[in-house]
Design a protein around this motif. Structure first.
Motif, PDB file in Angstrom:
ATOM      1  N   ILE A 228       0.846  -1.212   0.000  1.00  0.00           N
ATOM      2  CA  ILE A 228       0.000   0.000   0.000  1.00  0.00           C
ATOM      3  C   ILE A 228       0.878   1.259   0.000  1.00  0.00           C
ATOM      4  N   PRO A 229       0.664   2.162  -0.948  1.00  0.00           N
ATOM      5  CA  PRO A 229       1.460   3.406  -0.946  1.00  0.00           C
ATOM      6  C   PRO A 229       1.006   4.352   0.166  1.00  0.00           C
ATOM      7  N   GLY A 230       1.800   5.371   0.435  1.00  0.00           N
ATOM      8  CA  GLY A 230       1.445   6.371   1.447  1.00  0.00           C
ATOM      9  C   GLY A 230       0.170   7.107   1.051  1.00  0.00           C
ATOM     10  N   ASP A 231      -0.487   7.665   2.072  1.00  0.00           N
ATOM     11  CA  ASP A 231      -1.802   8.286   1.872  1.00  0.00           C
ATOM     12  C   ASP A 231      -1.651   9.759   1.460  1.00  0.00           C
ATOM     13  N   LEU A 232      -2.018  10.058   0.224  1.00  0.00           N
ATOM     14  CA  LEU A 232      -1.891  11.436  -0.272  1.00  0.00           C
ATOM     15  C   LEU A 232      -2.798  12.398   0.507  1.00  0.00           C
ATOM     16  N   SER A 233      -3.938  11.889   1.005  1.00  0.00           N
ATOM     17  CA  SER A 233      -4.831  12.774   1.774  1.00  0.00           C
ATOM     18  C   SER A 233      -4.206  13.145   3.118  1.00  0.00           C
ATOM     19  N   SER A 234      -3.383  12.259   3.690  1.00  0.00           N
ATOM     20  CA  SER A 234      -2.640  12.611   4.910  1.00  0.00           C
ATOM     21  C   SER A 234      -1.476  13.526   4.548  1.00  0.00           C
ATOM     22  N   ALA A 235      -0.782  13.187   3.448  1.00  0.00           N
ATOM     23  CA  ALA A 235       0.347  14.014   3.003  1.00  0.00           C
ATOM     24  C   ALA A 235      -0.109  15.444   2.727  1.00  0.00           C
ATOM     25  N   ALA A 236      -1.372  15.604   2.318  1.00  0.00           N
ATOM     26  CA  ALA A 236      -1.872  16.934   1.938  1.00  0.00           C
ATOM     27  C   ALA A 236      -1.714  17.946   3.087  1.00  0.00           C
ATOM     28  N   PHE A 237      -1.859  17.485   4.333  1.00  0.00           N
ATOM     29  CA  PHE A 237      -1.717  18.405   5.478  1.00  0.00           C
ATOM     30  C   PHE A 237      -0.262  18.872   5.613  1.00  0.00           C
ATOM     31  N   ILE A 238       0.661  17.939   5.377  1.00  0.00           N
ATOM     32  CA  ILE A 238       2.090  18.271   5.454  1.00  0.00           C
ATOM     33  C   ILE A 238       2.442  19.213   4.294  1.00  0.00           C
ATOM     34  N   ILE A 239       1.887  18.904   3.123  1.00  0.00           N
ATOM     35  CA  ILE A 239       2.154  19.726   1.929  1.00  0.00           C
ATOM     36  C   ILE A 239       1.634  21.148   2.169  1.00  0.00           C
ATOM     37  N   ALA A 240       0.425  21.250   2.725  1.00  0.00           N
ATOM     38  CA  ALA A 240      -0.154  22.578   2.982  1.00  0.00           C
ATOM     39  C   ALA A 240       0.701  23.345   3.983  1.00  0.00           C
ATOM     40  N   ALA A 241       1.188  22.648   5.020  1.00  0.00           N
ATOM     41  CA  ALA A 241       2.037  23.323   6.019  1.00  0.00           C
ATOM     42  C   ALA A 241       3.314  23.826   5.360  1.00  0.00           C
ATOM     43  N   ALA A 242       3.897  22.997   4.474  1.00  0.00           N
ATOM     44  CA  ALA A 242       5.138  23.407   3.801  1.00  0.00           C
ATOM     45  C   ALA A 242       4.881  24.606   2.885  1.00  0.00           C
ATOM     46  N   LEU A 243       3.699  24.659   2.286  1.00  0.00           N
ATOM     47  CA  LEU A 243       3.412  25.769   1.367  1.00  0.00           C
ATOM     48  C   LEU A 243       3.312  27.109   2.084  1.00  0.00           C
ATOM     49  N   ILE A 244       2.914  27.073   3.378  1.00  0.00           N
ATOM     50  CA  ILE A 244       2.715  28.368   4.056  1.00  0.00           C
ATOM     51  C   ILE A 244       3.730  28.677   5.163  1.00  0.00           C
ATOM     52  N   CYS A 245       4.572  27.709   5.547  1.00  0.00           N
ATOM     53  CA  CYS A 245       5.598  28.042   6.555  1.00  0.00           C
ATOM     54  C   CYS A 245       6.851  28.533   5.822  1.00  0.00           C
TER      55      CYS A 245
END
Ligand code: S3P
Length: 433
Positions: A228-245
């Motif tokens: 099973i690959p990693g969950d993109l919907s969980s990654a989305a929170f990390i991605i959003a944090a990286a986009l604004i920090c």
């Protein structure tokens, strides 16, 4: 439990997120229908996916669980055991809807229930097609709220066009179709995640796709090995944090990149995000790869119903990012968000308004005026895991201190979310009893 967040330092480095929740549910359920055993590597640690295993255990399915691994002994050819009492799907709509489909064709009577949030969610959308196929499913009330009593039996395939764009509805019908006679066809209005179709085909069931229609034939799937690959919907929170920090530069490794799940990446790219995707194995049953994200200036966008269906679990994150973007963002066609674990439109408006965002509710979505600095506040996710994590990310970009109530609900999909952020250098986070 509460968690607090202050403006974070930049996020940097690599991260692997837990296994995909949607694929994990399907792996366990289809595995249970199989002839032979299915070995699942990377099974999601989410509480929702444990609910699926707990219900399957009550149905007589032998399951061996180790962190990251699950082995399911299929009951194909034997059938499920008649359970002694009601089965509890917890907070998980996917568990209830997909299992209702899988059980509809089996000659047992099962009551499926769940927590208060799940008992408030609409099930008429699956009851109607499954009963048309020949099942007898009754709900607590005329609106189709759980508990559901499912009297399964001989089903006949149908051709059906669901009213709502929902992968859960499509999957319930397809899983019933595997145990029905004749062919079962679902015509979708808009594309939704196609993990069920992919998994059934991968495990030996005849599946045909024509545009927005998918057809399955009856059969018994074959057990196999699933990574099973990693969950993109969980990654989305990390991605959003990286986009604004400010100053962030991160890479999410080995995450699922199924094109029916990457809508969030397309939306944030439209907002101007610096995102580089490297697909590692495009031909696999479920493609995966790496995503590099750098903090980026963002601009507002317009989102329609099709965009919403392609990023259904990430829309509230787009709303948050829109508060930090230049110009307005208009989100339309998002009524389905009101029927998730909570009313995600109402919850987003209340929480982000308390943090100083200029955000207003419309009948089917939200309008956000960008460029407002957020300030810390005490916010309630109403027990909804995705709202809790969205407010956490908001708190990482806000001045002052943000307190997220009911923090334990984040375990529904991402146990260890806060530790993952810290591992990337995130600062200013704490738990409070
Ligand atoms: C899911 C489908 C989506 C999504 C949910 C998981 C799935 O629900 O919101 O978190 O695994 O099929 P709908 O298909 O009902 O929109």
């Amino acid at each position: 439990m509460q968690a607090s967040f202050e403006k974070s330092e930049s996020l940097r480095g690599d991260i692997a997120v837990p296994g995909d929740k949607s694929i994990s549910h399907r792996a366990a359920i289809v595995g249970a229908l199989c002839r032979g055993s299915t070995t699942i590597r990377g099974y999601s640690p989410a509480a929702d996916c444990s609910s699926t295993c707990e219900v399957l255990l009550e149905l007589g399915v032998r399951i061996t669980r180790d962190p990251g691994w699950v082995i399911v002994e299929g009951r194909g050819g034997i059938g499920f055991k008649q359970p002694g009492g009601a089965l509890d799907a917890g907070n998980s709509g996917t568990t209830m809807r997909l299992l209702a489909g899988a059980l509809a064709a089996r000659p047992i009577t099962v009551t499926l229930t769940g927590d208060a949030s799940l008992r408030a969610r609409p099930m008429a959308r699956i009851i109607e097609p499954l009963n048309l196929m020949g099942a007898s499913i009754t709900a607590e009330d005329t609106e189709g709220h759980p508990p559901l009593e499912i009297r399964g039996g001989a089903l006949e395939g149908i051709e059906y066009s669901p009213e709502v764009a929902s992968a859960q509805v499509k999957s319930a019908i397809l899983l019933a179709g595997v145990g029905a006679s004749g062919r079962t066809v679902v015509h979708e209005k808009m594309p939704t995640r196609d993990h069920t179709e992919r998994m059934l085909r991968h495990m030996g069931i005849g599946v045909a796709k024509h545009g927005l229609s998918v057809e399955v034939g009856p059969g018994v799937p074959c057990g196999c090995y699933l990574d099973i690959p990693g969950d993109l919907s969980s990654a989305a929170f990390i991605i959003a944090a990286a986009l604004i920090c400010p100053g962030s530069d991160i890479t999410v490794r080995s995450v699922g990149l199924n094109p029916t799940r990457t809508g969030f990446l397309d939306l944030v790219r439209r907002m101007g995000a610096d995102i580089v995707v490297d697909v590692e194995d495009a031909g696999s049953w479920e493609p995966a790869g790496n995503i590099r994200v750098r903090q980026s200036p963002l601009k507002g966008i317009e989102m329609n119903g099709r965009d919403v269906a392609g990023a259904i679990d990430e829309v509230t994150l787009v709303a948050l990012l829109a508060t930090q973007a230049e110009g307005p963002t208009v989100i339309e066609g998002a009524t389905e968000l009101r029927h998730k674990e909570s009313d995600r439109i109402g919850g987003t408006i209340t929480g982000l308004s308390a943090m100083g965002a200029d955000i207003r509710e419309t009948e089917d979505g939200m309008v956000i005026e960008g460029g407002r600095a957020l300030t810390g506040a005490v916010v309630s996710p109403n027990g909804d895991h995705r709202l809790a994590m969205m407010f956490a990310v908001a708190g990482m970009a806000a001045g002052g201190r943000t307190v997220v109530r009911d923090w334990e609900c984040s375990e529904i999909s991402y146990p260890g979310f806060l530790e993952a952020l810290r591992g990337l250098g995130g600062t200013g986070m704490a738990f409070h009893g």
